[in-house]
Design a protein around this motif. Structure first.
Motif, PDB file in Angstrom:
ATOM      1  N   ALA A  19       0.732  -1.247  -0.032  1.00  0.00           N
ATOM      2  CA  ALA A  19       0.102   0.136  -0.120  1.00  0.00           C
ATOM      3  C   ALA A  19       0.752   1.294   0.033  1.00  0.00           C
ATOM      4  O   ALA A  19       0.634   2.347  -0.644  1.00  0.00           O
ATOM      5  CB  ALA A  19      -0.847   0.035   1.163  1.00  0.00           C
ATOM      6  N   LEU A  20       2.005   1.193   0.654  1.00  0.00           N
ATOM      7  CA  LEU A  20       3.021   2.280   0.673  1.00  0.00           C
ATOM      8  C   LEU A  20       4.139   1.764   0.335  1.00  0.00           C
ATOM      9  O   LEU A  20       4.721   0.837   1.113  1.00  0.00           O
ATOM     10  CB  LEU A  20       2.974   3.084   1.944  1.00  0.00           C
ATOM     11  CG  LEU A  20       1.717   3.707   2.304  1.00  0.00           C
ATOM     12  CD1 LEU A  20       1.843   4.361   3.730  1.00  0.00           C
ATOM     13  CD2 LEU A  20       1.364   4.928   1.355  1.00  0.00           C
ATOM     14  N   ASN A  21       5.136   2.434  -0.412  1.00  0.00           N
ATOM     15  CA  ASN A  21       6.484   1.818  -0.629  1.00  0.00           C
ATOM     16  C   ASN A  21       7.530   2.821  -0.604  1.00  0.00           C
ATOM     17  O   ASN A  21       7.498   3.965  -1.422  1.00  0.00           O
ATOM     18  CB  ASN A  21       6.358   1.266  -2.350  1.00  0.00           C
ATOM     19  CG  ASN A  21       7.901   0.730  -2.458  1.00  0.00           C
ATOM     20  OD1 ASN A  21       8.704   0.282  -1.760  1.00  0.00           O
ATOM     21  ND2 ASN A  21       7.985   0.575  -3.864  1.00  0.00           N
ATOM     22  N   ASN A  22       8.168   2.888   0.331  1.00  0.00           N
ATOM     23  CA  ASN A  22       9.258   3.934   0.622  1.00  0.00           C
ATOM     24  C   ASN A  22       8.828   5.308   0.508  1.00  0.00           C
ATOM     25  O   ASN A  22       9.402   5.914  -0.247  1.00  0.00           O
ATOM     26  CB  ASN A  22      10.185   3.469  -0.081  1.00  0.00           C
ATOM     27  CG  ASN A  22      11.704   4.010   0.426  1.00  0.00           C
ATOM     28  OD1 ASN A  22      11.648   4.011   1.598  1.00  0.00           O
ATOM     29  ND2 ASN A  22      12.847   4.112  -0.516  1.00  0.00           N
ATOM     30  N   VAL A  23       7.858   5.850   1.233  1.00  0.00           N
ATOM     31  CA  VAL A  23       7.464   6.853   1.111  1.00  0.00           C
ATOM     32  C   VAL A  23       7.778   8.048   2.001  1.00  0.00           C
ATOM     33  O   VAL A  23       8.123   7.659   3.330  1.00  0.00           O
ATOM     34  CB  VAL A  23       5.782   7.037   1.440  1.00  0.00           C
ATOM     35  CG1 VAL A  23       5.073   8.698   1.385  1.00  0.00           C
ATOM     36  CG2 VAL A  23       5.175   6.307   0.205  1.00  0.00           C
ATOM     37  N   SER A  24       8.321   9.217   1.879  1.00  0.00           N
ATOM     38  CA  SER A  24       8.903   9.993   2.508  1.00  0.00           C
ATOM     39  C   SER A  24       8.378  11.434   2.214  1.00  0.00           C
ATOM     40  O   SER A  24       8.209  11.837   0.981  1.00  0.00           O
ATOM     41  CB  SER A  24      10.342  10.404   2.589  1.00  0.00           C
ATOM     42  OG  SER A  24      11.065   9.016   2.713  1.00  0.00           O
ATOM     43  N   CYS A  25       7.950  12.289   3.353  1.00  0.00           N
ATOM     44  CA  CYS A  25       7.494  13.571   3.009  1.00  0.00           C
ATOM     45  C   CYS A  25       7.646  14.443   4.324  1.00  0.00           C
ATOM     46  O   CYS A  25       7.637  13.884   5.504  1.00  0.00           O
ATOM     47  CB  CYS A  25       6.013  13.545   2.453  1.00  0.00           C
ATOM     48  SG  CYS A  25       4.765  12.889   3.362  1.00  0.00           S
ATOM     49  N   GLU A  26       7.266  15.680   4.075  1.00  0.00           N
ATOM     50  CA  GLU A  26       7.344  16.614   5.238  1.00  0.00           C
ATOM     51  C   GLU A  26       6.254  17.718   5.203  1.00  0.00           C
ATOM     52  O   GLU A  26       5.945  18.253   4.295  1.00  0.00           O
ATOM     53  CB  GLU A  26       8.770  17.326   5.186  1.00  0.00           C
ATOM     54  CG  GLU A  26       9.359  17.685   6.854  1.00  0.00           C
ATOM     55  CD  GLU A  26      10.751  18.176   6.699  1.00  0.00           C
ATOM     56  OE1 GLU A  26      10.994  19.254   6.957  1.00  0.00           O
ATOM     57  OE2 GLU A  26      11.617  17.205   6.240  1.00  0.00           O
ATOM     58  N   VAL A  27       5.440  17.926   6.472  1.00  0.00           N
ATOM     59  CA  VAL A  27       4.422  18.711   6.289  1.00  0.00           C
ATOM     60  C   VAL A  27       5.013  19.833   7.558  1.00  0.00           C
ATOM     61  O   VAL A  27       5.006  19.436   8.466  1.00  0.00           O
ATOM     62  CB  VAL A  27       3.010  18.030   6.836  1.00  0.00           C
ATOM     63  CG1 VAL A  27       2.085  19.231   6.794  1.00  0.00           C
ATOM     64  CG2 VAL A  27       2.635  16.966   5.887  1.00  0.00           C
ATOM     65  N   LYS A  28       4.980  21.180   6.807  1.00  0.00           N
ATOM     66  CA  LYS A  28       5.248  22.157   7.944  1.00  0.00           C
ATOM     67  C   LYS A  28       3.932  22.803   8.338  1.00  0.00           C
ATOM     68  O   LYS A  28       2.845  22.565   8.001  1.00  0.00           O
ATOM     69  CB  LYS A  28       6.062  23.316   7.170  1.00  0.00           C
ATOM     70  CG  LYS A  28       7.215  22.715   6.507  1.00  0.00           C
ATOM     71  CD  LYS A  28       8.596  23.582   6.630  1.00  0.00           C
ATOM     72  CE  LYS A  28       9.942  23.033   6.126  1.00  0.00           C
ATOM     73  NZ  LYS A  28      10.438  21.889   6.552  1.00  0.00           N
ATOM     74  N   GLN A  29       4.584  23.465   9.502  1.00  0.00           N
ATOM     75  CA  GLN A  29       3.118  24.144  10.146  1.00  0.00           C
ATOM     76  C   GLN A  29       2.435  25.153   9.452  1.00  0.00           C
ATOM     77  O   GLN A  29       3.153  25.988   8.592  1.00  0.00           O
ATOM     78  CB  GLN A  29       3.951  24.781  11.553  1.00  0.00           C
ATOM     79  CG  GLN A  29       2.793  25.545  12.365  1.00  0.00           C
ATOM     80  CD  GLN A  29       3.413  26.440  13.399  1.00  0.00           C
ATOM     81  OE1 GLN A  29       4.747  26.184  13.863  1.00  0.00           O
ATOM     82  NE2 GLN A  29       2.487  27.215  13.850  1.00  0.00           N
ATOM     83  N   GLY A  30       1.085  25.047   9.290  1.00  0.00           N
ATOM     84  CA  GLY A  30       0.430  25.796   8.299  1.00  0.00           C
ATOM     85  C   GLY A  30       0.255  25.445   6.992  1.00  0.00           C
ATOM     86  O   GLY A  30      -0.425  25.911   6.110  1.00  0.00           O
ATOM     87  N   ASP A  31       0.677  24.254   6.659  1.00  0.00           N
ATOM     88  CA  ASP A  31       0.660  23.616   5.333  1.00  0.00           C
ATOM     89  C   ASP A  31      -0.551  23.125   5.197  1.00  0.00           C
ATOM     90  O   ASP A  31      -1.333  22.671   6.016  1.00  0.00           O
ATOM     91  CB  ASP A  31       1.691  22.673   5.204  1.00  0.00           C
ATOM     92  CG  ASP A  31       3.171  23.008   4.598  1.00  0.00           C
ATOM     93  OD1 ASP A  31       3.285  24.143   4.307  1.00  0.00           O
ATOM     94  OD2 ASP A  31       3.884  22.102   4.465  1.00  0.00           O
ATOM     95  N   VAL A  32      -1.191  23.366   3.794  1.00  0.00           N
ATOM     96  CA  VAL A  32      -2.244  22.559   3.397  1.00  0.00           C
ATOM     97  C   VAL A  32      -1.886  21.663   2.450  1.00  0.00           C
ATOM     98  O   VAL A  32      -1.368  21.893   1.177  1.00  0.00           O
ATOM     99  CB  VAL A  32      -3.377  23.428   2.818  1.00  0.00           C
ATOM    100  CG1 VAL A  32      -4.505  22.665   2.330  1.00  0.00           C
ATOM    101  CG2 VAL A  32      -3.774  24.466   3.823  1.00  0.00           C
ATOM    102  N   PHE A  33      -1.650  20.291   2.747  1.00  0.00           N
ATOM    103  CA  PHE A  33      -0.888  19.428   2.091  1.00  0.00           C
ATOM    104  C   PHE A  33      -1.925  18.608   1.228  1.00  0.00           C
ATOM    105  O   PHE A  33      -2.684  17.681   1.984  1.00  0.00           O
ATOM    106  CB  PHE A  33      -0.039  18.513   2.962  1.00  0.00           C
ATOM    107  CG  PHE A  33       0.999  17.649   2.431  1.00  0.00           C
ATOM    108  CD1 PHE A  33       2.401  18.185   2.496  1.00  0.00           C
ATOM    109  CD2 PHE A  33       0.802  16.316   2.325  1.00  0.00           C
ATOM    110  CE1 PHE A  33       3.233  17.264   1.920  1.00  0.00           C
ATOM    111  CE2 PHE A  33       1.924  15.701   1.873  1.00  0.00           C
ATOM    112  CZ  PHE A  33       3.052  15.944   1.625  1.00  0.00           C
ATOM    113  N   PHE A  34      -2.110  18.620   0.178  1.00  0.00           N
ATOM    114  CA  PHE A  34      -2.935  18.164  -0.803  1.00  0.00           C
ATOM    115  C   PHE A  34      -2.748  16.907  -1.657  1.00  0.00           C
ATOM    116  O   PHE A  34      -1.435  17.020  -2.168  1.00  0.00           O
ATOM    117  CB  PHE A  34      -3.523  19.211  -1.667  1.00  0.00           C
ATOM    118  CG  PHE A  34      -4.850  18.958  -2.147  1.00  0.00           C
ATOM    119  CD1 PHE A  34      -6.073  19.331  -1.448  1.00  0.00           C
ATOM    120  CD2 PHE A  34      -5.133  18.100  -3.373  1.00  0.00           C
ATOM    121  CE1 PHE A  34      -7.461  18.971  -1.893  1.00  0.00           C
ATOM    122  CE2 PHE A  34      -6.391  17.725  -3.803  1.00  0.00           C
ATOM    123  CZ  PHE A  34      -7.222  18.184  -3.162  1.00  0.00           C
TER     124      PHE A  34
END
Lengths: 245, 276
Positions: A19-34
């Motif tokens: 379902a997920l393969n080596n996923v990396s990401c970063e969400v910063k404060q106030g981000d609207v991460f779509f």
């Protein structure tokens, strides 16, 4: 801006299905991460790993400085820090609107009843449903239910809101009332991760758009970058198909 | 779309038909049976007081001057056994039902084995077993033995109702509760069980009726219930046919009465849901 959610090399398997393969990401404060992508691409699973409704197979996730993954994680604290809104609303049918909102603050955070109700009324006003506080979920339209569900999640003062296809079960006119509430939230600076197919909302409110396909993150960028000038061939194909429809 | 789970109905296969008002053929059959049975119960003693009136008094617990004697009443004994058993069975059923959905494999396994074993042994055999086998080690009073056996047996069936009821609640309810920071037990207690109650009440009403009927089995344990009182009367007066006619009619009236009560409860619950 400080990092709210950090996902590092996360993989998730359901049996033989990846379902997920080596996923990396970063969400910063106030981000609207779509997050966009076709169904089965792992978008919802990513959200569900962040508040640990699913356990990751490998990799790490942090919310602020709290490690979500791993056996020592304080799952309840993580869930207090994340508010989740589901596709099927999942309001509690045996409780009226105000109790739907106040139950968790009262029994999880031990907020006194009056204080919780006052907070709930403020939130209901915000989502435009103050007059419905005594109604039961089945007396509300889908859009109203989803707005109550958003208020319910906000009542826990989350640091990040997770929206898992919040409008997929709604008629177009109800979709708008829910998106308007979400837009207000975004404008107020709430950190949000949104899995949705509402490209219009992404253009208007998101500051990061992620395209996922086949359990992987293919491309991350600003809405302009992704929608106007996608770099990857798969992203281009997906957007062509979606925007054509 | 969100499922409206309150309308989920658990089908129970055996047992009496529950006569709902909108199910007109069953409802009229119920009326014929119920009022017919009541007429027979009144007419027989009136038209032929000897022996029917005596049987009625003896079984239900009136003395010769129509004074109700609590101690010798078969009717009271039957209710005593039924009510005590259903209370204990509900407690056992709820615990085992929760055990069967437990995440701990050991608890899960124990509860499942319990249900399988109990459901595989006839109630009459269980009654004998508990009464005579356990009597080798501890002396159990007649009625306690009866209640224990009935509760253990019906607990297994009721646990299945609770399990099915809990599992009929959409998964999203538990997820939403967990996502709000509740613990699993808070979620079960505050979110899942309150919704389960509405779903399981009608089938539990059914089990109550079935238990009322099966309580006649305890007459073999020297518990003076309706059937036992009938046997006592018949064996001294030799009116076998007449006695068992009266006993059967009394059971029938009780069963039909409670089945209608369950139906009314079910109808109430439907309107409750509609009105919120």
């Amino acid at each position: 801006m400080s990092t709210r959610v950090k996902v590092l090399n996360v993989s998730k398997n359901f049996g033989h299905v990846v379902a997920l393969n080596n996923v990396s990401c970063e969400v910063k404060q106030g981000d609207v991460f779509f997050i966009i992508g076709s169904s089965g691409s792992g978008k919802s699973t990513l959200l569900r790993c962040i508040n640990r409704l699913e356990n990751v197979t490998s990799g790490d996730i942090w919310i602020e400085n709290d490690l979500v993954t791993g056996p020592k994680a304080n799952i309840r604290k993580i869930r207090e820090e994340t508010g989740m809104v589901f596709q099927s609303f999942n309001l509690f049918p045996h409780l009226n609107v105000i109790n739907n909102i106040t139950l968790a603050p009262r029994i999880v955070k031990n907020v006194p009843a009056e204080e919780a109700e006052e907070k709930a009324r403020t939130l209901l006003k915000r989502v435009g449903l103050l007059e419905k506080e005594r109604a039961y979920p089945e007396q509300l339209s889908g859009g109203q239910q989803q707005r109550v569900a958003i208020a319910r999640a906000l009542a826990m003062n989350p640091m990040v809101m997770l929206f898992d296809e919040p409008t997929s079960a709604l008629d177009p006119e109800m979709t708008k009332e829910v998106l308007d509430v979400m837009k207000d939230l975004a404008d107020e600076g709430m950190t949000m991760m949104v899995v949705s197919h509402e490209m219009g909302f992404a253009k208007a409110a998101a500051n990061k758009v992620v395209y996922m396909d086949n359990a992987e993150i293919i491309e991350i960028g600003t809405p302009e970058e992704i929608f106007n000038n996608p770099q990857k061939e798969r992203t281009q194909r997906f957007l062509r198909n979606v925007l054509k429809a | 779309m969100a499922k409206i789970n309150n309308k989920t109905k658990i089908e129970v296969t055996d047992g009496v038909l529950i006569p709902a008002r909108d199910d007109s053929s069953i409802f009229s059959a119920w009326r014929i049976a119920f009022y017919g049975a009541i007429s027979v119960l009144i007419l027989l003693p009136v038209l032929s007081p000897e022996p029917y009136c005596h049987i009625f008094k003896f079984v239900v617990g009136f003395n010769e001057d129509w004074h109700f004697d609590f101690g010798s009443s078969g009717l009271v004994k039957t209710f005593e056994v039924t009510v005590l058993s259903i209370i204990c069975a509900l407690i056992i059923g709820l615990l085992v039902g929760l055990g069967r959905i437990s995440r701990y494999p050991l608890i899960n396994r124990i509860c499942t084995v319990y249900v399988e074993v109990i459901r595989g042994i006839p109630l009459l055999v269980q009654l004998f077993y508990i009464y005579y086998a356990l009597a080798k080690f501890v002396k159990i009073m007649d009625i306690s033995a009866a209640v224990i056996a009935m509760a253990i047996c019906y607990g297994a069936y009721i646990s299945e109702i609770f399990r099915a009821g809990i599992q009929s609640i959409p998964k999203g309810q538990m997820e939403a509760a967990l996502a709000l920071g509740m613990t699993r037990s808070q979620a079960i207690y505050r979110i899942i069980l309150p919704q389960t109650i509405k779903v399981v009440l009608p089938p539990i009403g059914n089990e109550f009726i079935a238990l009322l009927k099966d309580s006649s089995l305890v007459s073999i344990l020297a518990v003076s219930d309706l059937l036992r009182r009938g046997r006592e009367y018949a064996s001294t007066a030799f009116y076998y046919f007449e006695t068992y006619t009266m006993v059967a009619i009394i059971y029938l009236i009780l069963t039909l009465f409670f089945s209608r009560l369950v139906a009314i409860m079910e109808e109430r619950m439907k309107t409750d849901v509609n009105q919120g």
